[in-house]
Design a protein around this motif. Structure first.
Motif, PDB file in Angstrom:
ATOM      1  N   ASP A 224      -5.417  -5.001   0.217  1.00 28.34           N
ATOM      2  CA  ASP A 224      -6.797  -4.506   0.172  1.00 28.34           C
ATOM      3  C   ASP A 224      -6.837  -3.048  -0.278  1.00 28.34           C
ATOM      4  O   ASP A 224      -7.707  -2.655  -1.070  1.00 28.34           O
ATOM      5  N   ASP A 225      -5.901  -2.228   0.209  1.00 22.78           N
ATOM      6  CA  ASP A 225      -5.841  -0.826  -0.218  1.00 22.78           C
ATOM      7  C   ASP A 225      -5.582  -0.726  -1.719  1.00 22.78           C
ATOM      8  O   ASP A 225      -6.112   0.161  -2.397  1.00 22.78           O
TER       9      ASP A 225
ATOM     10  N   ASP B  50       0.811  -1.222   0.000  1.00 19.57           N
ATOM     11  CA  ASP B  50       0.000   0.000   0.000  1.00 19.57           C
ATOM     12  C   ASP B  50       0.844   1.272   0.000  1.00 19.57           C
ATOM     13  O   ASP B  50       0.307   2.372   0.143  1.00 19.57           O
TER      14      ASP B  50
ATOM     15  N   ASP C 281      -7.958   1.277  -4.411  1.00 23.21           N
ATOM     16  CA  ASP C 281      -7.485   2.410  -5.204  1.00 23.21           C
ATOM     17  C   ASP C 281      -7.353   2.082  -6.684  1.00 23.21           C
ATOM     18  O   ASP C 281      -7.304   2.997  -7.520  1.00 23.21           O
TER      19      ASP C 281
END
Length: 291
Positions: free
Chosen positions: A183-184, A135, A188
């Motif tokens: 997950d980020d 991330d 995005d």
């Protein structure tokens, strides 16, 4: 590509030795991996040998290396070399590449060139070896290019045998391979197709949560014999994630022969087995639809 005669698609195999005999990682790190997988004495195959192996078994294989020059100081194997050698065996091999996120704009240009000129279909990231958190916004321009190009991003998740037992783990930090950090990335870059590689010990539940929640996140089953899969992974593969779980071996440290023999004994529904072994990967990789 006609998949009717293809038994399976292995989405996780390694090219660890170049044409000149140079390995992708230092002898110390490769030795630690051999210790971890009890793979002493096994020889790193050339791409041509890998092609022969999979061709004789009527399988396709995704092939990649890991570019971790920034963190390790060890020169990588050329992505172009791997793509060219895979192109010589296009009936069985599917080229992925690896670009160190620390290479910035130069890495973005390389990624575009590899897809547009060399037919690369995806990119392998190993956050622990490459020394970055998925991330970290440093890597976002690279993800943006991969998403735009329609390629796949494959992230190592969970513990790694590379560096295991070496003093200080060889400088490799396991925390970077927590799948929750991906997950980020899925938020995005919502159209980026992502594979979380391996049963993600000790974060298996996190991986299942991300793959269940995010539309384009898949899980590959490489790096472990199926007889050691956590029960929740088997349960989700049989149900909620049956269209998002992929066969992967981690060849050459784990062979598809061993993996498939153990997979036969796993309690997987007959309707789900072909999805895991071939159909899900064919759809993800935009190959010819299996009939």
């Amino acid at each position: 590509m006609n998949l009717d005669s293809v038994k399976a698609i292995d989405v996780h195999t390694h090219a660890e030795v170049g044409r000149d005999g140079r390995t992708s990682l230092s002898p110390a790190l490769l030795g630690a991996s051999e210790d971890y997988f009890k793979a002493h004495g096994h020889r790193q195959p050339s791409i041509a040998e890998t092609a022969d192996y999979y061709r004789s078994r009527n399988m396709l294989a995704v092939v990649f290396t890991v570019d971790a020059e920034h963190a390790t100081g060890h020169p990588r194997i050329s992505n172009e070399e791997i793509a060219e050698d895979c192109a010589a065996h296009a009936d069985v091999l599917i080229p992925f590449a690896s670009v160190d996120p620390y290479k910035g704009k130069a890495g973005v240009r390389e990624a575009r060139r590899l897809v547009e000129e060399h037919g690369v279909r995806g990119f392998k990231f190993h956050p622990s070896i490459q020394g970055f958190a998925p991330d970290d916004r440093m890597a976002f321009p690279l993800y943006e290019a991969i998403e735009e190009l329609g390629a796949v991003a494959l992230f190592h998740t969970g513990q790694t045998g590379i560096g295991a037992g070496v003093r200080g783990g060889g400088g490799i930090r396991l925390k970077y391979s927590n799948p929750m950090l991906v997950d980020d990335v899925a938020v995005d870059f919502p159209d980026l197709r992502i594979i979380l590689a391996h049963p993600s010990f000790p974060w298996q539940d996190e991986a299942l949560a991300v793959a269940t929640h995010k539309e384009h996140v898949y899980i590959d089953l490489s790096g472990w014999s199926p007889k050691y899969f956590p029960p929740q992974l088997v349960r989700y593969a049989n149900s909620l994630l049956q269209d998002k779980v992929l066969f992967g071996s981690d060849y050459p440290v784990i062979t598809p022969d061993r993996w498939l023999a153990d997979f036969e004994k796993l309690e997987i529904k007959d309707s789900v087995r072909p999805k895991i072994l071939k159909n899900n990967a064919a759809r993800l990789l935009n190959l010819e639809d299996p009939k």
